[in-house]
Write a protein that holds these residues in place. Structure first.
Motif, PDB file in Angstrom:
ATOM      1  N   ALA A  92       0.850  -1.189   0.000  1.00  0.00           N
ATOM      2  CA  ALA A  92       0.000   0.000   0.000  1.00  0.00           C
ATOM      3  C   ALA A  92       0.882   1.232   0.000  1.00  0.00           C
ATOM      4  O   ALA A  92       2.004   1.197   0.495  1.00  0.00           O
ATOM      5  CB  ALA A  92      -0.916   0.020   1.229  1.00  0.00           C
ATOM      6  N   GLN A  93       0.355   2.296  -0.552  1.00  0.00           N
ATOM      7  CA  GLN A  93       1.092   3.549  -0.547  1.00  0.00           C
ATOM      8  C   GLN A  93       0.139   4.714  -0.360  1.00  0.00           C
ATOM      9  O   GLN A  93      -1.023   4.644  -0.736  1.00  0.00           O
ATOM     10  CB  GLN A  93       1.900   3.737  -1.834  1.00  0.00           C
ATOM     11  N   ILE A  94       0.670   5.754   0.269  1.00  0.00           N
ATOM     12  CA  ILE A  94      -0.094   6.979   0.454  1.00  0.00           C
ATOM     13  C   ILE A  94       0.730   8.112  -0.125  1.00  0.00           C
ATOM     14  O   ILE A  94       1.928   8.230   0.152  1.00  0.00           O
ATOM     15  CB  ILE A  94      -0.462   7.212   1.938  1.00  0.00           C
ATOM     16  N   THR A  95       0.089   8.908  -0.966  1.00  0.00           N
ATOM     17  CA  THR A  95       0.800   9.983  -1.634  1.00  0.00           C
ATOM     18  C   THR A  95       0.871  11.218  -0.742  1.00  0.00           C
ATOM     19  O   THR A  95       0.230  11.284   0.315  1.00  0.00           O
ATOM     20  CB  THR A  95       0.097  10.343  -2.945  1.00  0.00           C
ATOM     21  N   SER A  96       1.613  12.202  -1.194  1.00  0.00           N
ATOM     22  CA  SER A  96       1.709  13.439  -0.432  1.00  0.00           C
ATOM     23  C   SER A  96       0.358  14.134  -0.342  1.00  0.00           C
ATOM     24  O   SER A  96       0.082  14.855   0.613  1.00  0.00           O
ATOM     25  CB  SER A  96       2.749  14.372  -1.053  1.00  0.00           C
TER      26      SER A  96
END
Length: 115
Positions: A49-53
Protein backbone atom coordinates in the motif's frame (compact mmCIF):
# COMPACT_ATOMS: atom_id res chain seq x y z
CA UNK A 1 19.58 11.80 10.54
CA UNK A 2 16.26 10.40 9.36
CA UNK A 3 15.05 7.18 10.94
CA UNK A 4 11.98 5.05 10.31
CA UNK A 5 10.80 2.63 12.94
CA UNK A 6 8.12 0.08 12.21
CA UNK A 7 6.12 -1.51 15.00
CA UNK A 8 2.92 -3.42 15.57
CA UNK A 9 3.80 -6.74 14.03
CA UNK A 10 3.15 -10.02 15.75
CA UNK A 11 1.39 -13.34 15.64
CA UNK A 12 -2.31 -13.38 14.88
CA UNK A 13 -4.86 -15.99 13.86
CA UNK A 14 -6.41 -15.94 10.44
CA UNK A 15 -9.25 -13.46 10.35
CA UNK A 16 -7.63 -11.26 12.93
CA UNK A 17 -6.33 -7.73 12.72
CA UNK A 18 -3.11 -5.83 13.29
CA UNK A 19 -2.11 -2.22 12.91
CA UNK A 20 1.42 -1.46 11.84
CA UNK A 21 3.05 1.90 12.47
CA UNK A 22 5.89 3.58 10.63
CA UNK A 23 7.21 6.39 12.79
CA UNK A 24 9.66 8.84 11.31
CA UNK A 25 12.11 11.15 13.00
CA UNK A 26 14.54 13.71 11.68
CA UNK A 27 14.27 16.34 8.99
CA UNK A 28 11.35 15.22 6.85
CA UNK A 29 8.11 16.65 5.62
CA UNK A 30 4.82 15.77 7.27
CA UNK A 31 3.22 14.64 4.01
CA UNK A 32 6.01 12.67 2.38
CA UNK A 33 4.78 9.75 0.29
CA UNK A 34 5.11 6.49 2.17
CA UNK A 35 4.87 2.95 0.89
CA UNK A 36 4.45 -0.30 2.77
CA UNK A 37 6.14 -3.35 1.31
CA UNK A 38 6.32 -6.93 2.46
CA UNK A 39 8.62 -9.82 1.85
CA UNK A 40 7.74 -13.40 2.54
CA UNK A 41 10.41 -16.11 2.82
CA UNK A 42 11.70 -17.07 -0.59
CA UNK A 43 9.73 -14.37 -2.34
CA UNK A 44 10.51 -10.95 -3.71
CA UNK A 45 9.56 -7.82 -1.86
CA UNK A 46 6.17 -6.58 -3.01
CA UNK A 47 4.27 -3.34 -2.69
CA UNK A 48 1.34 -3.54 -0.31
CA UNK A 49 0.00 0.00 0.00
CA UNK A 50 1.09 3.55 -0.55
CA UNK A 51 -0.09 6.98 0.45
CA UNK A 52 0.80 9.98 -1.63
CA UNK A 53 1.71 13.44 -0.43
CA UNK A 54 -1.83 14.47 -1.29
CA UNK A 55 -3.32 11.71 0.81
CA UNK A 56 -4.40 9.36 -1.96
CA UNK A 57 -4.04 5.67 -1.23
CA UNK A 58 -3.23 2.78 -3.52
CA UNK A 59 -3.27 -0.91 -2.69
CA UNK A 60 -2.12 -4.20 -4.09
CA UNK A 61 -5.05 -6.22 -5.39
CA UNK A 62 -4.35 -8.89 -2.80
CA UNK A 63 -5.05 -6.54 0.11
CA UNK A 64 -7.73 -4.22 -1.28
CA UNK A 65 -10.75 -3.92 1.02
CA UNK A 66 -8.77 -5.55 3.86
CA UNK A 67 -5.92 -3.10 4.48
CA UNK A 68 -6.09 0.64 5.03
CA UNK A 69 -3.15 3.03 4.95
CA UNK A 70 -3.38 6.34 6.76
CA UNK A 71 -1.16 9.02 8.20
CA UNK A 72 -0.94 11.25 11.22
CA UNK A 73 1.03 14.11 9.76
CA UNK A 74 1.61 15.83 13.04
CA UNK A 75 3.26 12.70 14.40
CA UNK A 76 5.03 11.90 11.12
CA UNK A 77 3.59 8.43 11.42
CA UNK A 78 1.93 6.28 8.80
CA UNK A 79 -0.28 3.36 9.73
CA UNK A 80 -1.33 0.18 8.02
CA UNK A 81 -4.53 -1.24 9.41
CA UNK A 82 -4.77 -4.88 8.42
CA UNK A 83 -8.06 -6.72 8.78
CA UNK A 84 -9.23 -10.20 7.82
CA UNK A 85 -5.65 -11.40 7.82
CA UNK A 86 -4.78 -14.54 5.91
CA UNK A 87 -1.83 -16.93 6.26
CA UNK A 88 -0.54 -15.62 2.94
CA UNK A 89 -0.13 -12.19 4.54
CA UNK A 90 2.72 -13.63 6.61
CA UNK A 91 5.85 -11.61 5.82
CA UNK A 92 8.22 -9.00 7.07
CA UNK A 93 6.61 -5.62 6.48
CA UNK A 94 8.75 -2.60 5.65
CA UNK A 95 7.92 1.03 5.17
CA UNK A 96 9.70 3.35 2.80
CA UNK A 97 9.48 7.11 2.98
CA UNK A 98 10.61 9.44 0.23
CA UNK A 99 11.60 12.86 1.52
CA UNK A 100 13.18 15.32 -0.85
CA UNK A 101 15.64 13.41 -2.97
CA UNK A 102 16.18 10.58 -0.51
CA UNK A 103 14.43 7.33 0.26
CA UNK A 104 14.45 5.91 3.74
CA UNK A 105 13.60 2.39 4.88
CA UNK A 106 12.67 0.98 8.22
CA UNK A 107 14.08 -2.21 9.68
CA UNK A 108 10.91 -4.23 9.16
CA UNK A 109 8.37 -5.84 11.44
CA UNK A 110 7.34 -9.47 11.30
CA UNK A 111 3.70 -10.37 10.75
CA UNK A 112 2.76 -14.02 11.15
CA UNK A 113 -0.77 -15.23 10.48
CA UNK A 114 -1.62 -18.71 11.66
CA UNK A 115 -4.31 -20.82 10.04
Amino acid sequence: QVQLVESGGGLVQAGGSLTLSCAASGRIFDNDPVTWYRQAPGKERELVAQITSGGSANYADSVKSRFTISRDGGKKTVYLQMNSLKPEDTAVYYCKRISGWAAYWGQGTQVTVSS
